[in-house]
Write a protein that holds these residues in place. Structure first.
Motif, short mmCIF file in Angstrom:
data_model
loop_
_atom_site.label_atom_id
_atom_site.label_comp_id
_atom_site.label_asym_id
_atom_site.label_seq_id
_atom_site.Cartn_x
_atom_site.Cartn_y
_atom_site.Cartn_z
N LYS A 123 0.84 -1.20 0.00
CA LYS A 123 0.00 0.00 0.00
C LYS A 123 0.88 1.25 0.00
O LYS A 123 0.59 2.24 -0.67
N CYS A 124 1.97 1.21 0.75
CA CYS A 124 2.91 2.32 0.79
C CYS A 124 3.51 2.56 -0.59
O CYS A 124 3.61 3.69 -1.05
N LEU A 125 3.90 1.48 -1.27
CA LEU A 125 4.48 1.59 -2.62
C LEU A 125 3.45 2.18 -3.59
O LEU A 125 3.79 3.04 -4.41
N GLU A 126 2.22 1.71 -3.51
CA GLU A 126 1.18 2.22 -4.41
C GLU A 126 0.87 3.68 -4.11
O GLU A 126 0.58 4.45 -5.02
N THR A 127 0.94 4.07 -2.84
CA THR A 127 0.73 5.48 -2.49
C THR A 127 1.83 6.34 -3.11
O THR A 127 1.56 7.41 -3.66
N MET A 128 3.07 5.87 -3.04
CA MET A 128 4.17 6.62 -3.66
C MET A 128 4.01 6.66 -5.17
O MET A 128 4.33 7.66 -5.81
N PHE A 129 3.51 5.58 -5.77
CA PHE A 129 3.23 5.57 -7.20
C PHE A 129 2.20 6.65 -7.53
O PHE A 129 2.40 7.46 -8.44
N ASN A 130 1.12 6.68 -6.76
CA ASN A 130 0.08 7.69 -6.99
C ASN A 130 0.62 9.10 -6.79
O ASN A 130 0.26 10.02 -7.52
N TYR A 131 1.49 9.26 -5.81
CA TYR A 131 2.10 10.57 -5.57
C TYR A 131 2.97 10.98 -6.76
O TYR A 131 2.93 12.13 -7.20
N GLY A 132 3.72 10.06 -7.31
CA GLY A 132 4.52 10.36 -8.50
C GLY A 132 3.65 10.78 -9.67
O GLY A 132 4.00 11.70 -10.43
N MET A 133 2.51 10.12 -9.82
CA MET A 133 1.57 10.49 -10.88
C MET A 133 1.10 11.93 -10.69
O MET A 133 1.09 12.72 -11.64
N VAL A 134 0.77 12.30 -9.46
CA VAL A 134 0.31 13.66 -9.17
C VAL A 134 1.43 14.68 -9.45
O VAL A 134 1.18 15.75 -10.02
N LEU A 135 2.66 14.34 -9.06
CA LEU A 135 3.79 15.24 -9.32
C LEU A 135 3.93 15.52 -10.81
O LEU A 135 4.11 16.67 -11.23
N GLU A 136 3.88 14.46 -11.63
CA GLU A 136 4.04 14.66 -13.07
C GLU A 136 2.85 15.37 -13.67
O GLU A 136 3.01 16.23 -14.55
N MET A 137 1.65 15.07 -13.22
CA MET A 137 0.47 15.78 -13.73
C MET A 137 0.60 17.27 -13.45
O MET A 137 0.29 18.10 -14.29
N ASN A 138 1.07 17.60 -12.25
CA ASN A 138 1.28 19.00 -11.89
C ASN A 138 2.32 19.64 -12.81
O ASN A 138 2.13 20.75 -13.31
#
Length: 154
Positions: free
Chosen positions: A134-149
């Motif tokens: 879950k921690c890894l997937e959260t970091m994955f989702n965070y990376g997605m948000v960073l790039e979208m931004n």
């Protein structure tokens, strides 16, 4: 529903200047890849350096690269093995640098940010021993948000 760990990461991203706002925007086609890609990252990182923090950071890098690919080359995104596309140019060991070069992030700044974000993620994931995926997937989702931004997709 957004988990509390991601909420803390979004606040951290705003405070460090990587996000314009504390908002969770996502791309479903990218987000659904986390359960497939994160275990691949974990296996490769653990074999190379045996460092859970590095696993978290690399999951964010893979999401950044995946989101960029979704935005710039949707045909390849749909048809290709994402990990192969991201690894191919420089190998897994240097995939993070390839992704930052490709996306335009300053490598040293995002590296430092993702190292601290990994600490935040591990520290804010409930029962991290049994939920590290879950921690890894959260970091994955965070990376997605960073790039979208970075792409202006807010």
């Amino acid at each position: 529903m957004m988990n509390s760990c991601l909420n803390v990461l979004l606040e951290f991203g705003v405070n460090d200047g990587f996000l314009a706002q504390q908002k969770y925007t996502f791309i479903p086609e990218v987000m659904i890849l986390a359960p497939k890609l994160c275990p691949q990252v974990y296996k490769k990182v653990i074999r190379l350096v045996n460092d859970p923090l590095c696993c978290c950071g690399f999951c964010a890098y893979v999401a950044i690269g995946t989101t960029y690919l979704w935005h710039t080359d949707f045909a390849t995104f749909q048809k290709a093995d994402i990990m192969s596309v991201l690894e191919e140019p420089r190998g897994f060991d240097y995939m993070d640098e390839y992704i930052t070069d490709m996306t335009g992030f300053d490598h040293s700044k995002i590296e430092k940010h993702l190292q601290m974000a990994s600490v935040v993620a591990i520290g804010n994931t409930e029962d991290v021993k049994s939920n590290f995926d879950k921690c890894l997937e959260t970091m994955f989702n965070y990376g997605m948000v960073l790039e979208m931004n970075k792409l202006g997709l807010r």
